[in-house]
Motif scaffolding. Structure first.
Motif, PDB file in Angstrom:
ATOM      1  N   SER A   2     -62.297  70.273 -41.357  1.00  0.00           N
ATOM      2  CA  SER A   2     -61.688  71.068 -40.297  1.00  0.00           C
ATOM      3  C   SER A   2     -61.616  72.529 -40.707  1.00  0.00           C
ATOM      4  N   PHE A   3     -61.999  73.391 -39.785  1.00  0.00           N
ATOM      5  CA  PHE A   3     -61.901  74.830 -39.953  1.00  0.00           C
ATOM      6  C   PHE A   3     -61.103  75.351 -38.766  1.00  0.00           C
ATOM      7  N   GLN A   4     -59.803  75.193 -38.851  1.00  0.00           N
ATOM      8  CA  GLN A   4     -58.866  75.537 -37.778  1.00  0.00           C
ATOM      9  C   GLN A   4     -59.243  74.797 -36.496  1.00  0.00           C
ATOM     10  N   ASP A   5     -59.754  75.477 -35.463  1.00  0.00           N
ATOM     11  CA  ASP A   5     -60.042  74.806 -34.194  1.00  0.00           C
ATOM     12  C   ASP A   5     -61.436  74.174 -34.130  1.00  0.00           C
ATOM     13  N   TRP A   6     -62.192  74.240 -35.207  1.00  0.00           N
ATOM     14  CA  TRP A   6     -63.550  73.682 -35.263  1.00  0.00           C
ATOM     15  C   TRP A   6     -63.623  72.558 -36.277  1.00  0.00           C
ATOM     16  N   GLU A   7     -64.466  71.583 -35.994  1.00  0.00           N
ATOM     17  CA  GLU A   7     -64.697  70.467 -36.909  1.00  0.00           C
ATOM     18  C   GLU A   7     -66.159  70.500 -37.329  1.00  0.00           C
ATOM     19  N   VAL A   8     -66.409  70.356 -38.626  1.00  0.00           N
ATOM     20  CA  VAL A   8     -67.767  70.319 -39.158  1.00  0.00           C
ATOM     21  C   VAL A   8     -68.049  68.901 -39.631  1.00  0.00           C
TER      22      VAL A   8
ATOM     23  N   ALA B  30     -68.230  71.447 -34.098  1.00  0.00           N
ATOM     24  CA  ALA B  30     -67.895  71.059 -32.729  1.00  0.00           C
ATOM     25  C   ALA B  30     -66.436  71.350 -32.418  1.00  0.00           C
ATOM     26  N   GLN B  31     -66.169  71.464 -31.104  1.00  0.00           N
ATOM     27  CA  GLN B  31     -64.810  71.611 -30.617  1.00  0.00           C
ATOM     28  C   GLN B  31     -64.713  70.861 -29.286  1.00  0.00           C
TER      29      GLN B  31
ATOM     30  N   THR C  78     -61.826  84.450 -28.320  1.00  0.00           N
ATOM     31  CA  THR C  78     -61.994  83.420 -27.293  1.00  0.00           C
ATOM     32  C   THR C  78     -63.333  83.596 -26.589  1.00  0.00           C
ATOM     33  N   ALA C  79     -64.046  82.503 -26.429  1.00  0.00           N
ATOM     34  CA  ALA C  79     -65.241  82.485 -25.585  1.00  0.00           C
ATOM     35  C   ALA C  79     -64.849  81.751 -24.311  1.00  0.00           C
ATOM     36  N   THR C  80     -65.432  82.139 -23.199  1.00  0.00           N
ATOM     37  CA  THR C  80     -65.132  81.495 -21.928  1.00  0.00           C
ATOM     38  C   THR C  80     -66.416  80.964 -21.312  1.00  0.00           C
ATOM     39  N   LEU C  81     -66.413  79.666 -21.039  1.00  0.00           N
ATOM     40  CA  LEU C  81     -67.532  79.040 -20.345  1.00  0.00           C
ATOM     41  C   LEU C  81     -67.153  78.934 -18.873  1.00  0.00           C
ATOM     42  N   SER C  82     -67.958  79.534 -18.010  1.00  0.00           N
ATOM     43  CA  SER C  82     -67.695  79.513 -16.573  1.00  0.00           C
ATOM     44  C   SER C  82     -68.711  78.599 -15.895  1.00  0.00           C
ATOM     45  N   LEU C  83     -68.196  77.741 -15.015  1.00  0.00           N
ATOM     46  CA  LEU C  83     -69.039  76.835 -14.255  1.00  0.00           C
ATOM     47  C   LEU C  83     -68.472  76.699 -12.858  1.00  0.00           C
ATOM     48  N   ILE C  84     -69.242  76.106 -11.974  1.00  0.00           N
ATOM     49  CA  ILE C  84     -68.803  75.922 -10.597  1.00  0.00           C
ATOM     50  C   ILE C  84     -68.439  74.449 -10.408  1.00  0.00           C
ATOM     51  N   GLY C  85     -67.197  74.215 -10.007  1.00  0.00           N
ATOM     52  CA  GLY C  85     -66.685  72.864  -9.835  1.00  0.00           C
ATOM     53  C   GLY C  85     -67.191  72.206  -8.569  1.00  0.00           C
ATOM     54  N   PRO C  86     -66.814  70.943  -8.344  1.00  0.00           N
ATOM     55  CA  PRO C  86     -67.325  70.183  -7.193  1.00  0.00           C
ATOM     56  C   PRO C  86     -66.935  70.768  -5.835  1.00  0.00           C
TER      57      PRO C  86
ATOM     58  N   SER D 234     -61.700  78.274 -28.187  1.00  0.00           N
ATOM     59  CA  SER D 234     -61.099  79.040 -29.272  1.00  0.00           C
ATOM     60  C   SER D 234     -62.159  79.370 -30.314  1.00  0.00           C
ATOM     61  N   LEU D 235     -62.132  80.592 -30.780  1.00  0.00           N
ATOM     62  CA  LEU D 235     -63.042  81.000 -31.854  1.00  0.00           C
ATOM     63  C   LEU D 235     -62.316  81.089 -33.193  1.00  0.00           C
ATOM     64  N   ILE D 236     -61.091  80.582 -33.235  1.00  0.00           N
ATOM     65  CA  ILE D 236     -60.335  80.547 -34.500  1.00  0.00           C
ATOM     66  C   ILE D 236     -60.999  79.535 -35.421  1.00  0.00           C
ATOM     67  N   GLY D 237     -61.457  79.997 -36.546  1.00  0.00           N
ATOM     68  CA  GLY D 237     -62.154  79.150 -37.506  1.00  0.00           C
ATOM     69  C   GLY D 237     -63.661  79.118 -37.306  1.00  0.00           C
ATOM     70  N   PHE D 238     -64.157  79.776 -36.249  1.00  0.00           N
ATOM     71  CA  PHE D 238     -65.594  79.757 -35.953  1.00  0.00           C
ATOM     72  C   PHE D 238     -66.417  80.311 -37.115  1.00  0.00           C
ATOM     73  N   THR D 239     -66.028  81.466 -37.618  1.00  0.00           N
ATOM     74  CA  THR D 239     -66.811  82.121 -38.674  1.00  0.00           C
ATOM     75  C   THR D 239     -66.887  81.245 -39.915  1.00  0.00           C
ATOM     76  N   ASP D 240     -65.762  80.670 -40.331  1.00  0.00           N
ATOM     77  CA  ASP D 240     -65.776  79.813 -41.521  1.00  0.00           C
ATOM     78  C   ASP D 240     -66.620  78.563 -41.299  1.00  0.00           C
ATOM     79  N   ALA D 241     -66.514  77.958 -40.123  1.00  0.00           N
ATOM     80  CA  ALA D 241     -67.310  76.764 -39.824  1.00  0.00           C
ATOM     81  C   ALA D 241     -68.794  77.118 -39.773  1.00  0.00           C
TER      82      ALA D 241
END
Length: 177
Positions: free
Chosen positions: A42-48, A63-64, A146-154, A164-171
């Motif tokens: 675990s790297f904060q909010d990311w799992e390797v 992954a997150q 923070t990264a934001t994924l935008s999509l169009i719902g049903p 969350s990008l907390i821990g992204f760099t270390d992971a």
């Protein structure tokens, strides 16, 4: 139903790692050598997750799992790895069925300029979209919060899912070749 969705997202994530890195996770029969064990860090909010091999480099992916705000129902899974087929990292996004496919997806970091990309496939468990990560986007992800994924719902409404990008760099440092 939430358990089934979680299980489906988990399986899709594993399938993604197999597709993006075909040698990353070989099938292991009961009684085979323990040198094919998968380790998790675990790297904060990311799992390797890495497959420990007796020979060659150790293939890893990070992954997150994104859950519904105020609940534990999974909404999306994001995976980043370094597949040998391309030069650099790739992100894979798994979202539930029911999204509008034609508009595709957008990813932005800290409200910056969004990157548009299409869905690749939808199956019974959900829809998948892959994004090769350019060096400039990787730098934004490494320095962002923070990264934001935008999509169009049903119903045609825009849905913004925060990653969350907390821990992204270390992971990422852990899995980079």
């Amino acid at each position: 139903m939430p358990h089934r969705l979680t299980q489906g997202l988990y399986m899709m994530g594993l399938l993604s790692m197999l597709v993006l890195s075909p040698n990353a996770f070989s099938q292991q029969s009961p009684g085979t050598a323990p040198d094919a064990d998968i380790t998790t860090e675990s790297f904060q909010d990311w799992e390797v997750r890495c497959q420990q091999n007796a020979e060659g480099p150790t293939p890893c992916a990070m992954a997150q799992l994104i859950t519904q705000p105020g609940g534990d129902q999974p909404l999306m899974q994001v995976i980043l790895d370094y597949p040998p087929q391309i030069d650099g990292p790739a992100m894979t996004f798994f979202v539930p069925l029911g999204v509008r496919l034609a508009p595709g997806l957008q990813l932005s970091v800290d409200g910056g300029e969004p990157v548009q990309f299409p869905y690749q496939v939808c199956q019974e468990q959900g829809c998948r979209a892959d994004l090769p990560v350019e060096p400039s986007l990787l730098q934004q992800l490494r320095s962002g919060s923070t990264a934001t994924l935008s999509l169009i719902g049903p119903r045609g409404d825009r849905m913004d899912l925060d990653i969350s990008l907390i821990g992204f760099t270390d992971a990422d440092t852990r899995i980079a070749p």
